[in-house]
Scaffold this active site. Structure first.
Site, short mmCIF file in Angstrom:
data_model
loop_
_atom_site.label_atom_id
_atom_site.label_comp_id
_atom_site.label_asym_id
_atom_site.label_seq_id
_atom_site.Cartn_x
_atom_site.Cartn_y
_atom_site.Cartn_z
N ALA A 13 0.83 -1.21 0.00
CA ALA A 13 0.00 0.00 0.00
C ALA A 13 0.86 1.26 0.00
CB ALA A 13 -0.91 0.01 1.22
N LYS A 14 2.10 1.14 0.45
CA LYS A 14 3.05 2.26 0.50
C LYS A 14 2.42 3.49 1.12
CE LYS A 14 5.82 0.51 -3.37
NZ LYS A 14 4.94 -0.61 -3.79
N ARG A 15 1.68 3.29 2.17
CA ARG A 15 1.03 4.42 2.83
C ARG A 15 2.05 5.23 3.62
NH1 ARG A 15 -2.36 3.17 -0.39
NH2 ARG A 15 -4.54 2.70 0.04
N THR A 56 3.18 -2.32 3.44
CA THR A 56 4.34 -1.51 3.10
C THR A 56 4.04 -0.05 3.41
OG1 THR A 56 3.61 -1.29 0.80
CG2 THR A 56 5.13 -3.08 1.29
#
Lengths: 277, 277
Positions: B93-95, B119
């Site tokens: 999700a690379k939040r 992620t």
């Protein structure tokens, strides 16, 4: 009309540098709306209707809608579709991913959700921004120096080449990423000196300035530091301060009063006669 | 069972350092599935069923589901709920967001969607990670050095204190963010020397290594460089290479053959007898 044109038009028409952030909390929906078919939609639309002539933009934060599950994203989509077309909508998503994934996010946000602009994280580099930047009519607001206490952990790190990391982000936004004229920067209201130095480096970029109100920032100082030479291209966001100005069923009136107060405070701070209208 | 325990258990049980990434592209769904009630669900579940005994984790990329609209997120939720419980699910999700927004993302991903790990992007600093880190049983995989060509733009910048930015991220992950023992790092397969130096700095952190196959990485070199002293704690991801190993209706068999090939290649690379099983 590009995002920047739409932003300047709304800002001049409404004499406003204020952006209202839509961060709906289901626990704070006024009682009168709880029986609505979609209380979150009803709440946000009421605030939008009460403030649309006082703002230069609206900024829904997609995280608050995602937290409601799939129905929440559908609510946001419907909300954006039904909002007044003459006020640009910045979807605060802080996306940052690569290649085909970034392209998928850009499609989801710009084409499916209907965002006029989005916030993006720069950590993955210029090629991660390209799938967004190629939408020349859409705004790409890149995180530069954020308003949270921990923003210094990485953003303030001094580079061997001189200056902090966030200034290098600002420089790249100006020199490398703005070929289509659709880039802006996000700089927190909590750092007026940073705002001033980013503005000096990037005289033409729109600056989104979160951190007023609930996050604690000095509004007038921030607006003065961030405004361009014409007192424009600054988007000062307030979310909870406006949304929850009143907790009762007069929430929309209370939101309007608070938005009016903030708009006028910004107008005075930046200098009457400069900020259009 | 924590994410790390679940990862090591699956890795040992299946003798595998391979993670299959679920990045479904609606244009590449085999003809036989197009009439299913939810073709994306049917496609992903078929690949999961065909490879679950060959992997240490699955990694759905939420962007590909969000690109399908609200129904896509519902599909991902159902998919995670129905996947085998003994293989951890990393939601890519690379939040990276702040305060209450980060908390909303953490709730959405861990509680509503059912992710075992996610992620995260570090640009906003340690306090932006805290709402995720406090879920001690969940994995928090922080972007360190990504596999895309533009990753150098920021991540490679040399700091005044010495070393590139990504090594500072690795150091903070080890020293500041890992109080609950649930932090890992994301380092692209395209940089074996970087993998080796991050592993040397962080002997105990799990490393998620994307960039094999469609993104072009040298699998064996990457796995060797990234493995810990026991040949473990490395999660080598392949997405399109496995998902689209076959384009016809034998896609699940083709996915299994490719996963088996990758698993064995990784096993040999890291050293038979080291990687469990």
């Amino acid at each position: 009309m590009t995002f920047l044109e739409s932003l300047l038009a709304a800002s001049r028409r409404n004499g406003s540098l204020l952006c209202v952030g839509l961060d709906p909390d289901p626990r704070r929906i006024p009682a009168a709306l709880r029986a609505a078919p979609d209380p979150i939609y009803a709440f946000c639309m009421a605030v939008v209707a009460a403030t649309a002539d006082l703002v230069c933009a609206f900024k829904p934060n997609i995280a608050f809608f995602e937290a409601l599950g799939p129905a929440g994203v559908a609510t946001l989509r419907r909300l954006i579709a039904d909002m007044p077309r003459d006020v640009p909508v910045i979807v605060d998503a802080k996306r940052g991913d690569i290649g085909s994934t970034a392209a998928a996010y850009a499609e989801a946000l710009f084409e499916r959700l209907g965002a006029d602009a989005v916030t993006l994280s720069p950590y993955l580099g210029g090629d991660s921004l390209q799938p967004f930047l190629r939408y020349a009519g859409k705004g790409c607001l890149v995180l530069c120096k954020t308003s949270n206490p921990g923003s210094g952990d990485l953003q303030d790190l001094e580079l061997a080449s001189g200056g902090p990391l966030y200034m290098e982000v600002a420089r790249r936004a100006r020199d490398d990423w703005n070929a289509n004229g659709n880039v802006g920067l996000v700089v927190g209201a909590t750092y007026p000196a940073v705002l001033a130095s980013v503005r000096a480096l990037c005289p033409d970029l729109p600056l989104l300035v979160p951190g007023v109100g609930a996050q604690g920032g000095a509004l007038a100082d921030a607006a003065r530091a961030a405004a361009d030479i014409n007192g424009e291209r600054v988007i000062v966001n307030s979310s909870r301060g406006v949304l929850y100005a009143g907790d009762g069923d007069d929430f929309a009136d209370a939101a309007r009063r608070e938005a009016l107060r903030l708009r006028d405070e910004l107008y005075v701070a930046v200098g009457a006669g400069k900020a259009g209208a």
